[in-house]
Motif scaffolding. Structure first.
Motif, short mmCIF file in Angstrom:
data_model
loop_
_atom_site.label_atom_id
_atom_site.label_comp_id
_atom_site.label_asym_id
_atom_site.label_seq_id
_atom_site.Cartn_x
_atom_site.Cartn_y
_atom_site.Cartn_z
N LEU A 16 47.24 53.00 39.03
CA LEU A 16 47.86 51.70 39.19
C LEU A 16 47.24 50.67 38.25
O LEU A 16 47.90 49.72 37.83
CB LEU A 16 47.70 51.25 40.64
CG LEU A 16 48.20 49.85 41.00
CD1 LEU A 16 49.69 49.77 40.75
CD2 LEU A 16 47.87 49.54 42.44
N LEU A 17 45.99 50.86 37.92
CA LEU A 17 45.27 49.82 37.21
C LEU A 17 45.80 49.57 35.81
O LEU A 17 45.62 48.50 35.25
CB LEU A 17 43.79 50.18 37.12
CG LEU A 17 43.11 50.33 38.48
CD1 LEU A 17 41.63 50.58 38.28
CD2 LEU A 17 43.34 49.11 39.34
N LEU A 18 46.50 50.54 35.24
CA LEU A 18 47.05 50.32 33.91
C LEU A 18 48.01 49.15 33.89
O LEU A 18 48.15 48.46 32.89
CB LEU A 18 47.76 51.60 33.44
CG LEU A 18 46.84 52.80 33.23
CD1 LEU A 18 47.68 54.02 32.85
CD2 LEU A 18 45.82 52.51 32.14
N GLY A 19 48.68 48.93 35.03
CA GLY A 19 49.60 47.82 35.12
C GLY A 19 49.02 46.63 35.83
O GLY A 19 49.69 45.63 36.04
N ALA A 20 47.74 46.69 36.20
CA ALA A 20 47.16 45.63 37.01
C ALA A 20 46.06 44.87 36.28
O ALA A 20 45.32 44.11 36.86
CB ALA A 20 46.60 46.21 38.30
N GLY A 21 45.91 45.13 34.98
CA GLY A 21 44.88 44.43 34.24
C GLY A 21 43.49 44.91 34.61
O GLY A 21 42.61 44.12 34.92
N ALA A 22 43.25 46.24 34.60
CA ALA A 22 41.98 46.78 35.04
C ALA A 22 40.84 46.31 34.16
O ALA A 22 40.97 46.14 32.96
CB ALA A 22 42.04 48.30 35.02
N ASP A 31 38.61 37.82 34.54
CA ASP A 31 38.71 38.13 33.12
C ASP A 31 39.08 36.87 32.35
O ASP A 31 39.17 35.78 32.91
CB ASP A 31 39.70 39.27 32.88
CG ASP A 31 41.14 38.90 33.25
OD1 ASP A 31 41.44 37.70 33.43
OD2 ASP A 31 41.97 39.82 33.33
N ASN A 32 39.30 37.02 31.05
CA ASN A 32 39.55 35.84 30.22
C ASN A 32 40.91 35.19 30.47
O ASN A 32 41.20 34.14 29.90
CB ASN A 32 39.38 36.17 28.73
CG ASN A 32 40.32 37.29 28.29
OD1 ASN A 32 41.21 37.70 29.03
ND2 ASN A 32 40.08 37.78 27.07
N LYS A 33 41.72 35.83 31.29
CA LYS A 33 43.01 35.24 31.68
C LYS A 33 42.96 34.69 33.10
O LYS A 33 43.98 34.28 33.65
CB LYS A 33 44.12 36.28 31.56
CG LYS A 33 44.39 36.72 30.13
CD LYS A 33 45.56 37.70 30.08
CE LYS A 33 45.83 38.13 28.64
NZ LYS A 33 46.96 39.10 28.58
N GLY A 34 41.78 34.72 33.69
CA GLY A 34 41.64 34.20 35.04
C GLY A 34 42.06 35.14 36.14
O GLY A 34 42.24 34.74 37.29
N HIS A 35 42.23 36.43 35.82
CA HIS A 35 42.59 37.41 36.83
C HIS A 35 41.39 37.76 37.71
O HIS A 35 40.27 37.89 37.20
CB HIS A 35 43.12 38.70 36.18
CG HIS A 35 44.39 38.50 35.43
ND1 HIS A 35 44.79 39.35 34.42
CD2 HIS A 35 45.36 37.56 35.53
CE1 HIS A 35 45.94 38.95 33.94
NE2 HIS A 35 46.31 37.86 34.59
#
Length: 371
Positions: A16-22, A31-35
């Protein structure tokens, strides 16, 4: 299948993480996008924050509307109530109305080897190439009911579109009955069919509980020294069982994305797992008669087998694993997966994805059943 509750921070698989910004476990809180950070335990368990998951871009407009209907139906309190007897769950009633309009078949109630059954034949007659062939349908319903409702939804399309005679049986289920009584019933019916049909001209298939029972029945046929049928279809299911549904990643992915429910709890010691299906009370999940994927020697004897699932179905992992085990055993097996769809999706015959699934089923049996 019942869905349990998850721990406070649910378990989601690595795929799942490939689509979740792992991000790596050592990453900062965001992360640098605030996730938000995805946390990784030492044993590989993941703690995934809230996700926004749209419908698959590969679905037709009708498929997207169908998925939305499914997810909203699962939020309705009525979805938690098992209808009595053979009644369909409320959200499946429109599917049967569509099937009755789309598929012109004659239905006859009967008994085969003493087992209650329904026989479906096309209104315009069985196709010439199928006159010496027959399909045996094992209906779904969690080994708790749904006869004849679920069986009609599974039998009518193949009878009408494929030009087959389809026999659907009312095998014994829980709460009153336990494994292996359903397998014994299927074997009784199969023995009776062998009096009129070559085994290579008999196909057997089922969805959900019926799909599980197909694998168990093939294992039972081997135990009873019966010849294998010409082809099998294990739909909405696989050939594994565990203390958390079918086993594998799908236990934790599929419930929210396909059923709008929290993921199942992991088995102890991290969670409570799930109570067993009553029909399987006190069975051993490693027994090949219960879960044939446990024995490569057994799978090598199986006929060509078709697996159909969706990647939001809680049977997804089991279907993939069971297909891989058959290939490893040297048996012939096909796997078809529909992106963005859930457990038993083809029960609604009105959507294009379901019609594509029917086409795959019909071509598979047409190819593998002897003429």
């Amino acid at each position: 299948m019942r869905i349990g509750r998850r721990p406070s921070l649910g378990l989601i698989t690595a795929s799942l993480l490939l689509g979740a910004g792992a991000v790596p476990a050592s990453a900062p809180a965001q992360d640098n996008k605030g996730h938000p950070e995805i946390k990784v335990d030492d044993d590989g368990t993941l703690h995934v924050p809230e996700l926004t998951v749209p419908t698959s871009s590969f679905l037709t407009p009708e498929g997207k509307a169908f998925l939305t209907y499914q997810l909203k139906s699962m939020k309705d309190p009525r979805s938690k109530i098992l209808p009595p007897g053979g009644e369909l769950p409320f959200f499946m009633i429109p599917y049967l109305k569509s099937a009755e309009q789309m598929f012109k078949v004659d239905i006859k109630e009967t008994k085969v080897a003493g087992i209650p059954a329904m026989v479906f034949t096309p209104k315009d007659g069985v196709k010439p190439e199928n006159r010496n062939r027959v399909l045996l349908n094992l209906h779904g319903g969690g080994f708790m009911g749904c006869y004849p409702g679920c069986g009609k939804l599974e039998s009518m399309p193949l009878a009408a579109l494929g030009g087959y005679k389809v026999i659907m049986i009312d095998y014994r289920q829980g709460l009153d009955h336990k494994f292996p009584e359903a397998s014994e019933d299927v074997a009784k019916v199969y023995r009776e069919l062998l009096k009129s049909y070559s085994p290579k001209r008999i196909g057997i298939y089922g969805c959900s509980a019926g799909g599980i029972l197909v694998g168990q029945s093939l294992a039972w046929f081997d135990k009873e020294k019966l010849p294998m049928p010409g082809a099998a279809g294990i739909f909405c299911a696989g050939m594994t069982l565990s203390d958390v549904q079918f086993g594998g990643d799908a236990n934790f992915i599929s419930a929210p994305f396909g059923e709008a429910q929290m993921p199942a709890e992991p088995p102890p010691p991290k969670g409570a797992g799930l109570p067993p299906i009553p029909y399987f009370n006190k069975v051993r999940y490693d027994d090949p008669l219960v879960a044939p994927a446990n024995s490569l020697e057994l799978l090598a004897k199986f006929p060509p087998t078709l697996f159909i699932t969706g990647n939001r179905a809680f049977d997804f992992s089991s279907a993939i694993y069971s297909h891989g085990r058959m290939v490893k055993a040297g048996a012939e097996a096909d796997l078809h997966v529909w992106d963005g769809l859930f457990h038993g999706f083809f029960m609604n015959p009105a959507v294009p994805e379901s019609q594509d699934a029917f086409d795959v089923m019909i071509k598979f049996f047409g190819k593998h059943l002897a003429r």
